[in-house]
Motif scaffolding. Structure first.
Motif, PDB file in Angstrom:
ATOM      1  N   SER A  27      13.692  13.161  33.140  1.00 27.16           N
ATOM      2  CA  SER A  27      14.561  12.013  33.267  1.00 27.16           C
ATOM      3  C   SER A  27      13.896  10.638  33.553  1.00 27.16           C
ATOM      4  CB  SER A  27      14.882  12.361  34.759  1.00 27.16           C
ATOM      5  OG  SER A  27      15.735  11.573  34.899  1.00 27.16           O
ATOM      6  N   PHE A  47      21.198   9.438  38.837  1.00 24.83           N
ATOM      7  CA  PHE A  47      21.955   9.931  38.734  1.00 24.83           C
ATOM      8  C   PHE A  47      23.204  10.250  39.349  1.00 24.83           C
ATOM      9  CE2 PHE A  47      17.711  11.720  38.411  1.00 24.83           C
ATOM     10  CZ  PHE A  47      17.964  13.055  37.478  1.00 24.83           C
ATOM     11  N   HIS A  70       6.442   8.428  40.518  1.00 22.01           N
ATOM     12  CA  HIS A  70       5.048   7.186  40.805  1.00 22.01           C
ATOM     13  C   HIS A  70       5.373   7.597  42.505  1.00 22.01           C
ATOM     14  CE1 HIS A  70       3.269   3.506  41.667  1.00 22.01           C
ATOM     15  NE2 HIS A  70       2.666   3.463  40.629  1.00 22.01           N
ATOM     16  N   ARG A  75      11.631   7.343  47.312  1.00 21.61           N
ATOM     17  CA  ARG A  75      13.206   8.214  47.644  1.00 21.61           C
ATOM     18  C   ARG A  75      13.115   8.711  46.648  1.00 21.61           C
ATOM     19  NH1 ARG A  75      16.846   2.319  47.179  1.00 21.61           N
ATOM     20  NH2 ARG A  75      14.828   1.932  45.856  1.00 21.61           N
ATOM     21  N   MET A  76      13.202   9.055  45.745  1.00 24.28           N
ATOM     22  CA  MET A  76      13.401   9.922  44.758  1.00 24.28           C
ATOM     23  C   MET A  76      12.461  11.501  44.887  1.00 24.28           C
ATOM     24  SD  MET A  76      15.414  10.409  42.353  1.00 24.28           S
ATOM     25  CE  MET A  76      15.949  11.448  41.080  1.00 24.28           C
ATOM     26  N   ARG A  79      14.193  12.768  48.133  1.00 22.20           N
ATOM     27  CA  ARG A  79      15.685  13.342  48.383  1.00 22.20           C
ATOM     28  C   ARG A  79      15.424  14.862  47.438  1.00 22.20           C
ATOM     29  NH1 ARG A  79      19.388   9.783  44.799  1.00 22.20           N
ATOM     30  NH2 ARG A  79      18.670  10.925  42.473  1.00 22.20           N
ATOM     31  N   LYS A 192      -1.278  -1.787  44.685  1.00 23.23           N
ATOM     32  CA  LYS A 192      -0.163  -0.484  45.472  1.00 23.23           C
ATOM     33  C   LYS A 192      -1.409   0.807  44.953  1.00 23.23           C
ATOM     34  CE  LYS A 192       4.734  -0.787  44.419  1.00 23.23           C
ATOM     35  NZ  LYS A 192       6.137  -0.906  44.169  1.00 23.23           N
TER      36      LYS A 192
END
Ligand code: NAP
Length: 240
Positions: A27, A47, A70, A75-76, A79, A192
């Motif tokens: 995904s 999603f 990454h 957040r991904m 969750r 980053k």
């Protein structure tokens, strides 16, 4: 057993290549307009929030999730770890070790993008190696010449005065980065702490040129399982 591989990194492509022909789907968030072809069946796009993700896992008959997003896709990751725990699905995050400074580096650790302005005098040439997603957080760098590198040609004007986009698709060699930073007259680099070899070249170039680097802190880590390398991730998959 169907594996969901959450992609968006070089490692996720390597893992997909190793899992070719197996029962797995990758995904992608859809952040890049023309993503490289993947060796696995691919779904693209969000999603639809946490609920959409939980529903997808059930509807697609997913048995396990390997999160190779990454290190700053916080957040991904948070969750996914939470929902997998709730649905009792095996979950692991592939998290590359962070870079550490070497002799000759001049790194300034900052908490968030917005803190960069406190360290950068007006009129400086600032190179953002952070991607465009968080660009608006740098708006307080107005008065500096801000250059934001991104993969796709921009669709919108730069969000604040004094800034511009620079289109470039990695990988970039150290020599490429040295030449670029020299040409642009870069005074500060903001990055980053992604870790990994491919994007380390900009830090090596900064060291060679004596450019100070503002290093944005990694998102906090939760108590979910983590592996550090592609090999460890593949071992985890084989053990499922
Ligand atoms: P994020 O803030 O953690 O997630 C934002 C939203 O993007 C998620 O809520 C989800 O949308 C969607 N999403 C993220 N990863 C996805 C995936 N693999 N497949 C489907 N949907 C996904 O993530 P981000 O920082 O915006 O990063 C987005 C993607 O770019 C990630 O895949 C990441 O690996 C890649 N990336 C990020 C960075 C970075 O610096 N953050 C750098 C390079 C690559 P829904 O809520 O609709 O499901």
């Amino acid at each position: 057993m169907t594996l969901l591989l959450l992609g968006g990194t070089g490692e996720s492509r390597e893992i997909a290549a190793q899992l070719r022909g197996q029962d797995a789907v990758i995904s992608l968030a859809g952040a890049t307009r023309h993503p490289a072809a993947q060796p696995l069946p691919t779904r693209i796009g969000g999603f639809g929030g946490a609920e959409g993700f939980a529903t997808y896992l059930r509807d697609a008959g997913i048995h396990a999730v390997l999160d190779a997003t990454h290190p700053y896709a916080a957040r991904m990751t948070q969750r996914t770890a939470r929902i997998c725990q709730a649905q009792q699905l095996p979950y692991v995050q592939l998290l590359r070790p962070a870079w550490v400074p070497e002799p000759g580096d001049n790194w300034i650790d900052i908490g968030t993008e917005a803190d960069a302005a406190a360290h950068i005098p007006k009129g400086s040439v600032v190179f953002l190696g952070t991607g465009r997603q968080t660009l608006e957080h740098f708006a307080n760098l107005e008065g500096c010449a801000v250059i934001c590198r991104q993969i796709d040609p921009p669709e919108k004007p730069f969000p604040f005065a004094g800034g511009r986009y620079l289109v470039g698709r990695p990988p970039f060699s150290v020599a490429d980065e040295v030449a670029l930073f020299r040409d642009l007259g870069v005074d500060f680099l903001v990055v980053k702490n992604a870790g990994g070899a491919p994007s380390l070249t900009k830090l090596t170039a900064a060291r060679q040129l004596g450019i100070p680097v503002l290093m944005i802190a990694r998102p906090p880590r939760g108590d979910w399982p983590v592996v550090a390398t592609v090999d460890e991730a593949l071992t985890w998959v084989r053990a499922l």
